[in-house]
Design a protein around this motif. Structure first.
Motif, PDB file in Angstrom:
ATOM      1  N   GLN A 171       6.861  11.399   4.453  1.00 24.31           N
ATOM      2  CA  GLN A 171       6.143  12.351   5.301  1.00 24.31           C
ATOM      3  C   GLN A 171       5.883  11.755   6.684  1.00 24.31           C
ATOM      4  O   GLN A 171       6.053  12.423   7.695  1.00 24.31           O
ATOM      5  CB  GLN A 171       4.795  12.728   4.657  1.00 24.31           C
ATOM      6  N   VAL A 172       5.466  10.500   6.699  1.00 22.48           N
ATOM      7  CA  VAL A 172       5.167   9.824   7.956  1.00 22.48           C
ATOM      8  C   VAL A 172       6.404   9.786   8.850  1.00 22.48           C
ATOM      9  O   VAL A 172       6.342  10.157  10.023  1.00 22.48           O
ATOM     10  CB  VAL A 172       4.641   8.390   7.712  1.00 22.48           C
ATOM     11  N   SER A 175       2.772   2.859  11.560  1.00 22.97           N
ATOM     12  CA  SER A 175       3.699   2.922  12.686  1.00 22.97           C
ATOM     13  C   SER A 175       5.143   2.944  12.193  1.00 22.97           C
ATOM     14  O   SER A 175       5.422   2.709  11.018  1.00 22.97           O
ATOM     15  CB  SER A 175       3.497   1.710  13.602  1.00 22.97           C
ATOM     16  N   GLU A 176       6.040   3.181  13.136  1.00 17.62           N
ATOM     17  CA  GLU A 176       7.467   3.119  12.828  1.00 17.62           C
ATOM     18  C   GLU A 176       7.842   1.741  12.304  1.00 17.62           C
ATOM     19  O   GLU A 176       8.678   1.616  11.416  1.00 17.62           O
ATOM     20  CB  GLU A 176       8.286   3.405  14.084  1.00 17.62           C
ATOM     21  N   VAL A 177       7.222   0.708  12.856  1.00 13.99           N
ATOM     22  CA  VAL A 177       7.517  -0.659  12.419  1.00 13.99           C
ATOM     23  C   VAL A 177       7.129  -0.843  10.950  1.00 13.99           C
ATOM     24  O   VAL A 177       7.871  -1.454  10.182  1.00 13.99           O
ATOM     25  CB  VAL A 177       6.805  -1.692  13.322  1.00 13.99           C
ATOM     26  N   PHE A 218      -2.921  10.578   9.633  1.00 15.62           N
ATOM     27  CA  PHE A 218      -2.432  10.562   8.263  1.00 15.62           C
ATOM     28  C   PHE A 218      -3.552  10.190   7.313  1.00 15.62           C
ATOM     29  O   PHE A 218      -4.582   9.663   7.739  1.00 15.62           O
ATOM     30  CB  PHE A 218      -1.269   9.565   8.121  1.00 15.62           C
ATOM     31  N   LYS A 219      -3.320  10.479   6.032  1.00 20.01           N
ATOM     32  CA  LYS A 219      -4.245  10.103   4.957  1.00 20.01           C
ATOM     33  C   LYS A 219      -3.605   8.954   4.187  1.00 20.01           C
ATOM     34  O   LYS A 219      -2.380   8.812   4.159  1.00 20.01           O
ATOM     35  CB  LYS A 219      -4.476  11.288   4.034  1.00 20.01           C
ATOM     36  N   PRO A 220      -4.423   8.145   3.507  1.00 18.57           N
ATOM     37  CA  PRO A 220      -3.860   6.995   2.783  1.00 18.57           C
ATOM     38  C   PRO A 220      -2.883   7.382   1.675  1.00 18.57           C
ATOM     39  O   PRO A 220      -1.986   6.611   1.348  1.00 18.57           O
ATOM     40  CB  PRO A 220      -5.081   6.285   2.207  1.00 18.57           C
ATOM     41  N   VAL A 247       1.123   5.538   2.229  1.00 17.99           N
ATOM     42  CA  VAL A 247       0.725   4.984   3.518  1.00 17.99           C
ATOM     43  C   VAL A 247      -0.213   3.796   3.324  1.00 17.99           C
ATOM     44  O   VAL A 247      -0.073   2.770   3.984  1.00 17.99           O
ATOM     45  CB  VAL A 247       0.058   6.077   4.386  1.00 17.99           C
ATOM     46  N   GLU A 248      -1.162   3.916   2.400  1.00 19.23           N
ATOM     47  CA  GLU A 248      -2.156   2.853   2.222  1.00 19.23           C
ATOM     48  C   GLU A 248      -1.535   1.516   1.844  1.00 19.23           C
ATOM     49  O   GLU A 248      -2.137   0.468   2.079  1.00 19.23           O
ATOM     50  CB  GLU A 248      -3.201   3.262   1.190  1.00 19.23           C
ATOM     51  N   ASP A 249      -0.331   1.528   1.288  1.00 17.18           N
ATOM     52  CA  ASP A 249       0.336   0.290   0.902  1.00 17.18           C
ATOM     53  C   ASP A 249       1.055  -0.384   2.070  1.00 17.18           C
ATOM     54  O   ASP A 249       1.461  -1.533   1.948  1.00 17.18           O
ATOM     55  CB  ASP A 249       1.358   0.559  -0.214  1.00 17.18           C
ATOM     56  N   HIS A 250       1.226   0.320   3.186  1.00 18.12           N
ATOM     57  CA  HIS A 250       2.046  -0.198   4.286  1.00 18.12           C
ATOM     58  C   HIS A 250       1.359  -0.183   5.647  1.00 18.12           C
ATOM     59  O   HIS A 250       1.860  -0.781   6.594  1.00 18.12           O
ATOM     60  CB  HIS A 250       3.357   0.584   4.375  1.00 18.12           C
ATOM     61  N   MET A 251       0.222   0.483   5.747  1.00 16.46           N
ATOM     62  CA  MET A 251      -0.462   0.592   7.040  1.00 16.46           C
ATOM     63  C   MET A 251      -1.091  -0.745   7.431  1.00 16.46           C
ATOM     64  O   MET A 251      -1.340  -1.614   6.599  1.00 16.46           O
ATOM     65  CB  MET A 251      -1.545   1.665   6.971  1.00 16.46           C
TER      66      MET A 251
END
Length: 153
Positions: free
Chosen positions: A42-43, A69-71, A34-36, A92-96
């Motif tokens: 989408q994830v 991740s799913e978590v 994935f990209k940030p 994604v960048e806010d949660h990865m």
């Protein structure tokens, strides 16, 4: 008549080809990434479709910057439910997970198993010289051990 007794002879050990015991020989190399700026929507769709529980996040140059991740997705779903402020589509960048532990491709499977037990996580990106080469999951590790011969342990 003289008989010669030479005693019990041990047969020379058979040459066995050593089973590969390195992370690089058992890691997955065709990864979903994935990209940030991808969204959690989408994830979740891709993780569900591909039946995987997480994937690396790469920057524009292909460098590893995190894992989603799913978590991570579940945390945002739950937080939004309790605060009544779901942030979809959030990035994604806010949660990865940004502080990513990685393994070397030259690490032994036994050392990798120790890392899985120590950190209690499901996957490690495999990185060499800053480049993502693949990923080894707990499932990859478990699948590898029954294939190894007892004599190579």
């Amino acid at each position: 008549m003289v008989k010669s007794f030479q005693g019990v002879r041990m047969a020379p050990p058979k040459k066995t080809t050593a089973q590969p015991l390195l992370v690089k020989d058992h890691m997955t190399t065709k990864l979903t990434t994935f990209k940030p700026d991808d969204t959690l929507d989408q994830v979740m769709e891709i993780l569900t479709k591909k039946k995987i529980s997480g994937a690396p996040v790469l920057d524009e140059s292909g460098g590893l910057i995190g894992i989603i991740s799913e978590v991570d997705c579940l945390k945002e779903i739950i937080k939004g439910k309790y605060t009544n402020t779901p942030k979809f589509p959030s990035k994604v960048e806010d949660h990865m997970t940004k502080n990513v532990m990685t393994l070397s491709p030259e690490m032994s499977l036994f050392d990798a198993a120790g890392k899985f037990l120590e950190f209690k996580i499901r996957r490690f990106p495999v990185v060499q010289n800053g480049q993502l080469l693949g990923q080894i999951s707990l499932s990859d590790l478990i699948r590898a051990f029954p294939k190894l011969r007892q004599t190579t342990w």
